[in-house]
Design a protein around this motif. Structure first.
Motif, PDB file in Angstrom:
ATOM      1  N   ILE A   1      -5.837   4.205  -7.688  1.00 40.20           N
ATOM      2  CA  ILE A   1      -4.695   3.503  -7.093  1.00 40.20           C
ATOM      3  C   ILE A   1      -4.407   4.057  -5.698  1.00 40.20           C
ATOM      4  O   ILE A   1      -4.147   3.310  -4.751  1.00 40.20           O
ATOM      5  CB  ILE A   1      -3.439   3.671  -8.003  1.00 40.20           C
ATOM      6  CG1 ILE A   1      -3.559   2.804  -9.241  1.00 40.20           C
ATOM      7  CG2 ILE A   1      -2.140   3.359  -7.248  1.00 40.20           C
ATOM      8  CD1 ILE A   1      -3.332   1.325  -9.014  1.00 40.20           C
ATOM      9  N   ILE A   2      -4.470   5.387  -5.570  1.00 38.98           N
ATOM     10  CA  ILE A   2      -4.167   6.012  -4.280  1.00 38.98           C
ATOM     11  C   ILE A   2      -5.218   5.623  -3.226  1.00 38.98           C
ATOM     12  O   ILE A   2      -4.878   5.312  -2.083  1.00 38.98           O
ATOM     13  CB  ILE A   2      -4.055   7.538  -4.447  1.00 38.98           C
ATOM     14  CG1 ILE A   2      -2.752   7.845  -5.210  1.00 38.98           C
ATOM     15  CG2 ILE A   2      -4.071   8.266  -3.106  1.00 38.98           C
ATOM     16  CD1 ILE A   2      -2.674   9.217  -5.784  1.00 38.98           C
TER      17      ILE A   2
ATOM     18  N   ALA B   1      -4.536   2.145  -2.290  1.00 39.59           N
ATOM     19  CA  ALA B   1      -3.309   2.102  -1.488  1.00 39.59           C
ATOM     20  C   ALA B   1      -3.584   2.494  -0.042  1.00 39.59           C
ATOM     21  O   ALA B   1      -3.122   1.815   0.888  1.00 39.59           O
ATOM     22  CB  ALA B   1      -2.261   3.030  -2.098  1.00 39.59           C
TER      23      ALA B   1
ATOM     24  N   PHE C   1      -5.123  17.804 -12.997  1.00 39.80           N
ATOM     25  CA  PHE C   1      -6.353  17.030 -12.858  1.00 39.80           C
ATOM     26  C   PHE C   1      -7.280  17.156 -14.069  1.00 39.80           C
ATOM     27  O   PHE C   1      -8.051  16.292 -14.372  1.00 39.80           O
ATOM     28  CB  PHE C   1      -7.113  17.474 -11.594  1.00 39.80           C
ATOM     29  CG  PHE C   1      -6.409  17.066 -10.330  1.00 39.80           C
ATOM     30  CD1 PHE C   1      -6.519  15.771  -9.847  1.00 39.80           C
ATOM     31  CD2 PHE C   1      -5.615  17.966  -9.637  1.00 39.80           C
ATOM     32  CE1 PHE C   1      -5.867  15.382  -8.692  1.00 39.80           C
ATOM     33  CE2 PHE C   1      -4.955  17.585  -8.490  1.00 39.80           C
ATOM     34  CZ  PHE C   1      -5.077  16.295  -8.016  1.00 39.80           C
TER      35      PHE C   1
ATOM     36  N   LYS D   1      -6.411   9.141 -17.036  1.00 43.00           N
ATOM     37  CA  LYS D   1      -5.205   8.759 -16.302  1.00 43.00           C
ATOM     38  C   LYS D   1      -5.296   9.211 -14.840  1.00 43.00           C
ATOM     39  O   LYS D   1      -4.891   8.500 -13.927  1.00 43.00           O
ATOM     40  CB  LYS D   1      -3.999   9.431 -16.968  1.00 43.00           C
ATOM     41  CG  LYS D   1      -2.903   8.471 -17.359  1.00 43.00           C
ATOM     42  CD  LYS D   1      -1.709   9.199 -17.900  1.00 43.00           C
ATOM     43  CE  LYS D   1      -1.845   9.550 -19.349  1.00 43.00           C
ATOM     44  NZ  LYS D   1      -0.687  10.274 -19.892  1.00 43.00           N
ATOM     45  N   THR D   2      -5.850  10.404 -14.637  1.00 47.26           N
ATOM     46  CA  THR D   2      -5.998  10.931 -13.280  1.00 47.26           C
ATOM     47  C   THR D   2      -6.956  10.069 -12.473  1.00 47.26           C
ATOM     48  O   THR D   2      -6.725   9.802 -11.295  1.00 47.26           O
ATOM     49  CB  THR D   2      -6.520  12.389 -13.321  1.00 47.26           C
ATOM     50  OG1 THR D   2      -5.719  13.105 -14.236  1.00 47.26           O
ATOM     51  CG2 THR D   2      -6.471  13.033 -11.969  1.00 47.26           C
TER      52      THR D   2
ATOM     53  N   MET E   1     -12.400  15.349 -15.792  1.00 45.10           N
ATOM     54  CA  MET E   1     -11.131  14.826 -15.265  1.00 45.10           C
ATOM     55  C   MET E   1     -10.521  13.821 -16.243  1.00 45.10           C
ATOM     56  O   MET E   1     -11.258  13.071 -16.887  1.00 45.10           O
ATOM     57  CB  MET E   1     -11.384  14.158 -13.900  1.00 45.10           C
ATOM     58  CG  MET E   1     -10.136  14.028 -13.055  1.00 45.10           C
ATOM     59  SD  MET E   1     -10.454  13.208 -11.482  1.00 45.10           S
ATOM     60  CE  MET E   1     -10.862  14.593 -10.452  1.00 45.10           C
ATOM     61  N   LYS E   2      -9.170  13.819 -16.350  1.00 46.46           N
ATOM     62  CA  LYS E   2      -8.510  12.901 -17.277  1.00 46.46           C
ATOM     63  C   LYS E   2      -8.680  11.453 -16.822  1.00 46.46           C
ATOM     64  O   LYS E   2      -8.723  11.176 -15.630  1.00 46.46           O
ATOM     65  CB  LYS E   2      -7.013  13.209 -17.311  1.00 46.46           C
ATOM     66  CG  LYS E   2      -6.655  14.533 -17.863  1.00 46.46           C
ATOM     67  CD  LYS E   2      -5.156  14.664 -17.711  1.00 46.46           C
ATOM     68  CE  LYS E   2      -4.700  16.048 -18.061  1.00 46.46           C
ATOM     69  NZ  LYS E   2      -3.299  16.245 -17.783  1.00 46.46           N
TER      70      LYS E   2
ATOM     71  N   GLY F   1       0.824  -1.214   0.000  1.00 46.23           N
ATOM     72  CA  GLY F   1       0.000   0.000   0.000  1.00 46.23           C
ATOM     73  C   GLY F   1       0.852   1.256   0.000  1.00 46.23           C
ATOM     74  O   GLY F   1       0.582   2.208  -0.736  1.00 46.23           O
TER      75      GLY F   1
ATOM     76  N   TYR G   1      -7.491   6.855 -12.935  1.00 45.11           N
ATOM     77  CA  TYR G   1      -6.756   5.635 -12.575  1.00 45.11           C
ATOM     78  C   TYR G   1      -5.809   5.915 -11.405  1.00 45.11           C
ATOM     79  O   TYR G   1      -5.718   5.139 -10.458  1.00 45.11           O
ATOM     80  CB  TYR G   1      -5.940   5.113 -13.767  1.00 45.11           C
ATOM     81  CG  TYR G   1      -6.752   4.544 -14.908  1.00 45.11           C
ATOM     82  CD1 TYR G   1      -7.968   3.918 -14.679  1.00 45.11           C
ATOM     83  CD2 TYR G   1      -6.293   4.636 -16.226  1.00 45.11           C
ATOM     84  CE1 TYR G   1      -8.712   3.409 -15.736  1.00 45.11           C
ATOM     85  CE2 TYR G   1      -7.023   4.122 -17.283  1.00 45.11           C
ATOM     86  CZ  TYR G   1      -8.237   3.510 -17.030  1.00 45.11           C
ATOM     87  OH  TYR G   1      -8.967   2.998 -18.067  1.00 45.11           O
ATOM     88  N   GLY G   2      -5.076   7.024 -11.486  1.00 51.34           N
ATOM     89  CA  GLY G   2      -4.123   7.399 -10.436  1.00 51.34           C
ATOM     90  C   GLY G   2      -4.819   7.561  -9.092  1.00 51.34           C
ATOM     91  O   GLY G   2      -4.359   7.048  -8.071  1.00 51.34           O
ATOM     92  N   MET G   3      -5.965   8.273  -9.118  1.00 49.82           N
ATOM     93  CA  MET G   3      -6.722   8.498  -7.872  1.00 49.82           C
ATOM     94  C   MET G   3      -7.224   7.162  -7.311  1.00 49.82           C
ATOM     95  O   MET G   3      -7.207   6.940  -6.098  1.00 49.82           O
ATOM     96  CB  MET G   3      -7.925   9.422  -8.132  1.00 49.82           C
ATOM     97  CG  MET G   3      -7.553  10.856  -8.466  1.00 49.82           C
ATOM     98  SD  MET G   3      -6.776  11.724  -7.121  1.00 49.82           S
ATOM     99  CE  MET G   3      -8.158  12.027  -6.073  1.00 49.82           C
TER     100      MET G   3
ATOM    101  N   ILE H   1       0.239   5.896 -14.816  1.00 49.03           N
ATOM    102  CA  ILE H   1      -1.024   6.395 -14.257  1.00 49.03           C
ATOM    103  C   ILE H   1      -0.834   7.313 -13.044  1.00 49.03           C
ATOM    104  O   ILE H   1      -1.816   7.749 -12.456  1.00 49.03           O
ATOM    105  CB  ILE H   1      -1.960   5.229 -13.861  1.00 49.03           C
ATOM    106  CG1 ILE H   1      -1.210   4.246 -12.940  1.00 49.03           C
ATOM    107  CG2 ILE H   1      -2.508   4.511 -15.071  1.00 49.03           C
ATOM    108  CD1 ILE H   1      -2.136   3.260 -12.261  1.00 49.03           C
TER     109      ILE H   1
END
Lengths: 286, 49
Positions: free
Chosen positions: B11-12, B15, A274, B4-5, B1-2, A73, B7-9, A216
């Motif tokens: 993942i976060i 996580a 964003f 990719k963003t 919103m993109k 994580g 997907y990134g969000m 990503i």
């Protein structure tokens, strides 16, 4: 220059236990609960935090768990936010390799078939960080931290050598394993003088994970296709020889940003964005 | 919103969930216990002190 300051600051902050170097001991406080984003051996006398790769192996190799939600994580959080920006700006072992690269001797670029060496780090991640600690266990059920034990030059340089210098009795435990690790560390040190960051590109399992997340992560390099003329100056400037104008999310890009100021049309930008770029007027009319 | 963003969000968020779950499973204790001892095996010298 700005990047070197950030790298130096990061290396000092993560290795601020100065008295450890003098006494040959390591820090044992609460910060060791947390992994640092870069590769930094937790047995280094200066280390304030834990190494994410060492910790991942420790939990995978523990008889209690076999899956590490906590360390995975943390790595996903760091990588999801910043990708390999961590390698370029925060990793102390990356800084060490870059300083060695400054030694004025003939340099070699990893081009053509040599670029395929990058795949080795994915094998190192799968075999030495995951499979061996999980499945090769001792009688008590503990797996061996195979990457740290057999490969990691950061552990040899940041931990083994300072500890031996401070406490020569440790030399009694030196055997073939130590000579293997010193040989690997020496190979990394010498190759770092002629190749830009060879360990990060060929062997680093943390770089392999962050490389995947480069695609990503919230922090991104972006090319404005309306401005880019594909002149290739960014690739010429890139010490990693990445075609950044074709592949700004390359898993090899450490986000050093050296390509940005050389772009004649200012087509390259980086940061956390964003929103989508607004469509040009022509696109809207069509 | 993109995309990719997004997907990134995602993942976060995943996580953060994993970190919290890992803390509840006391994985951080294992990390701490490993990190406060000089791991001689890890640095190529011998076994855990």
């Amino acid at each position: 220059m700005k990047r070197k300051i950030v790298q130096a600051f990061s290396a000092i902050i993560t290795n601020a236990n100065i008295q450890g170097f003098l006494k040959g001991t390591i820090y044992k406080g609460k910060f060791k609960n947390i992994c640092v984003p870069g590769l930094n051996c937790y047995s280094c006398p200066g280390a304030l935090g834990s190494c994410p790769i060492g910790s991942l192996q420790a939990v995978l190799g523990s008889y209690k768990y076999k899956i590490s939600f906590y360390v995975s994580g943390l790595i996903l959080l760091f990588g999801g936010l910043l990708g390999r920006w961590i390698c370029g700006w925060l990793c102390p072992f990356g800084l060490l390799q870059e300083l060695l690269y400054k030694i004025p001797i003939k340099k070699v670029k990893l081009k053509g078939n040599l670029q395929k060496l990058r795949w080795i780090k994915y094998v190192v991640l799968a075999v030495f960080v995951i499979i061996l600690p999980l499945f090769v266990t001792n009688i008590a059920g503990y797996g061996s931290p195979a990457f740290c034990k057999y490969i990691c030059p950061a552990g040899t340089i940041e931990a083994a050598l300072p500890l031996i210098l401070a406490d020569s009795s440790l030399l009694l435990g030196v055997g073939w394993l130590f000579f293997l690790k010193v040989s690997i560390a020496l190979a990394v040190v010498i190759s770092s003088m002629i190749i830009f960051r060879p360990f990060c590109r060929i062997l680093c399992p943390l770089g392999a994970i962050y490389g995947w997340l480069n695609k990503i992560s919230l922090y991104q390099m972006e090319i404005d296709t309306d401005l880019c003329t594909s002149c290739g100056r960014c690739q010429e400037q890139c010490k990693l020889d990445i075609e950044i104008y074709k592949n700004p999310t390359s898993a090899e890009c450490i986000r050093c940003g050296e390509c940005i100021p050389v772009c004649p049309t200012q087509a390259i930008t980086s940061g956390i964005k964003f929103r989508k770029k607004p469509q040009s007027t022509e696109d809207k009319i069509i | 919103m993109k995309r990719k963003t997004i997907y990134g969000m995602s993942i976060i968020i995943i996580a953060v969930g994993m970190i919290i779950f890992g803390i509840f499973r006391e994985e951080a204790v294992d990390v701490f216990n490993k990190a406060i001892r000089i791991c001689l095996e890890c640095i190529g010298i011998g076994w855990l002190l």
